[in-house]
Scaffold this motif. Structure first.
Motif, mmCIF file in Angstrom:
data_model
loop_
_atom_site.group_PDB
_atom_site.id
_atom_site.type_symbol
_atom_site.label_atom_id
_atom_site.label_comp_id
_atom_site.label_asym_id
_atom_site.label_seq_id
_atom_site.Cartn_x
_atom_site.Cartn_y
_atom_site.Cartn_z
ATOM 1 N N VAL A 164 0.848 -1.184 0.000
ATOM 2 C CA VAL A 164 0.000 0.000 0.000
ATOM 3 C C VAL A 164 0.884 1.233 0.000
ATOM 4 O O VAL A 164 1.860 1.312 0.743
ATOM 5 C CB VAL A 164 -0.943 0.004 1.219
ATOM 6 N N GLY A 165 0.535 2.214 -0.859
ATOM 7 C CA GLY A 165 1.308 3.447 -0.971
ATOM 8 C C GLY A 165 0.487 4.662 -0.592
ATOM 9 O O GLY A 165 -0.480 4.575 0.164
ATOM 10 N N PHE A 166 0.858 5.793 -1.161
ATOM 11 C CA PHE A 166 0.205 7.066 -0.883
ATOM 12 C C PHE A 166 -1.178 7.154 -1.508
ATOM 13 O O PHE A 166 -1.453 6.543 -2.529
ATOM 14 C CB PHE A 166 1.044 8.219 -1.457
ATOM 15 N N ARG A 167 -2.029 7.954 -0.900
ATOM 16 C CA ARG A 167 -3.333 8.333 -1.461
ATOM 17 C C ARG A 167 -4.112 7.147 -2.027
ATOM 18 O O ARG A 167 -4.506 7.139 -3.184
ATOM 19 C CB ARG A 167 -3.147 9.402 -2.532
ATOM 20 N N ASP A 168 -4.300 6.147 -1.231
ATOM 21 C CA ASP A 168 -5.086 4.970 -1.608
ATOM 22 C C ASP A 168 -4.503 4.162 -2.759
ATOM 23 O O ASP A 168 -5.211 3.416 -3.432
ATOM 24 C CB ASP A 168 -6.536 5.344 -1.957
ATOM 25 N N SER A 169 -3.201 4.295 -3.016
ATOM 26 C CA SER A 169 -2.590 3.493 -4.082
ATOM 27 C C SER A 169 -2.189 2.124 -3.535
ATOM 28 O O SER A 169 -1.839 1.968 -2.367
ATOM 29 C CB SER A 169 -1.368 4.206 -4.680
ATOM 30 N N LEU A 170 -2.282 1.147 -4.393
ATOM 31 C CA LEU A 170 -1.891 -0.221 -4.075
ATOM 32 C C LEU A 170 -1.039 -0.724 -5.231
ATOM 33 O O LEU A 170 -1.459 -0.637 -6.389
ATOM 34 C CB LEU A 170 -3.127 -1.121 -3.917
ATOM 35 N N TYR A 171 0.153 -1.208 -4.923
ATOM 36 C CA TYR A 171 1.039 -1.804 -5.920
ATOM 37 C C TYR A 171 1.155 -3.284 -5.604
ATOM 38 O O TYR A 171 1.246 -3.668 -4.436
ATOM 39 C CB TYR A 171 2.424 -1.153 -5.888
ATOM 40 N N ILE A 172 1.165 -4.121 -6.643
ATOM 41 C CA ILE A 172 1.358 -5.557 -6.467
ATOM 42 C C ILE A 172 2.510 -5.962 -7.378
ATOM 43 O O ILE A 172 2.453 -5.762 -8.593
ATOM 44 C CB ILE A 172 0.088 -6.356 -6.814
ATOM 45 N N PHE A 173 3.568 -6.510 -6.791
ATOM 46 C CA PHE A 173 4.776 -6.919 -7.508
ATOM 47 C C PHE A 173 4.777 -8.433 -7.665
ATOM 48 O O PHE A 173 4.394 -9.149 -6.738
ATOM 49 C CB PHE A 173 6.011 -6.474 -6.733
ATOM 50 N N PHE A 174 5.273 -8.939 -8.827
ATOM 51 C CA PHE A 174 5.223 -10.382 -9.059
ATOM 52 C C PHE A 174 6.051 -10.769 -10.283
ATOM 53 O O PHE A 174 6.312 -9.947 -11.154
ATOM 54 C CB PHE A 174 3.780 -10.844 -9.282
ATOM 55 N N PRO A 175 6.454 -12.061 -10.359
ATOM 56 C CA PRO A 175 6.992 -12.581 -11.622
ATOM 57 C C PRO A 175 5.864 -12.542 -12.656
ATOM 58 O O PRO A 175 4.733 -12.928 -12.361
ATOM 59 C CB PRO A 175 7.389 -14.013 -11.299
#
Length: 173
Positions: free
Chosen positions: A56-67
């Motif tokens: 979870v990042g700033f201002r309601d951002s969501l990042y998902i990292f993956f192969p």
């Protein structure tokens, strides 16, 4: 509070009608601190092939990292993001194409099997995105040199720095 659960699934060829595919990655979200464990419908993460890691990042951002695997079938390090805490996911971005096939990377380290991985992080003050992943950086005499590399983005993932090797050589086993 919002809880996110990202996971890999494989129904071994049996397409699940609720998600429309037989294997891949999905995101589920609980919006009540997980109290009722009502996670909502799964959202398929396109291009994800294993081990999604939400951040979870700033201002309601969501990042998902993956192969990831792109439309040409090339595997690499990828991510997706949402600007509304997972309600909608943007198309997957493959930041780096791996230099060798997925299965060959798993057997690159001598006497050890290393599953390809992608780890992401978000700097709490600057919002800088970091991505670390394993890749074969060179092959000499039939031996692959598997290293951990790091890259980062200061503009929300639009541009990434050149990958930099962060593991010392040789890696003792």
């Amino acid at each position: 509070g919002v809880l996110h659960l990202a996971y890999y699934f494989n129904f071994f060829g049996s397409v699940r009608p609720e998600i429309g595919v037989s294997s891949g990655c999905a995101l589920r979200t609980a919006r009540d601190h997980g109290v009722t464990m009502e996670w909502g419908s799964p959202r398929v993460i396109s291009g994800c092939v294993q081990a999604p890691l939400p951040r979870v990042g700033f201002r309601d951002s969501l990042y998902i990292f993956f192969p990831s695997r792109n439309r040409l079938g090339v595997y690499g390090a990828g991510y997706t993001m949402s600007s509304n805490l997972g309600r909608e996911l943007k198309p997957t971005q493959q930041v780096h194409d791996w230099s060798v096939p997925f299965i060959r990377m798993m057997d690159a380290a001598p006497a050890v099997r290393v599953a390809p991985f992608v780890i992401g992080a978000i700097a709490p003050r600057s919002g800088r995105l970091y991505m670390a992943y394993a890749d074969v950086t060179q092959s000499v005499g039939g031996e692959d040199d598997l290293d951990i590399v790091l890259t980062y983005s200061d503009d929300g993932g639009a541009n990434w720095t050149a990958p930099r090797i962060v593991t010392p050589d040789p890696v003792p086993f």
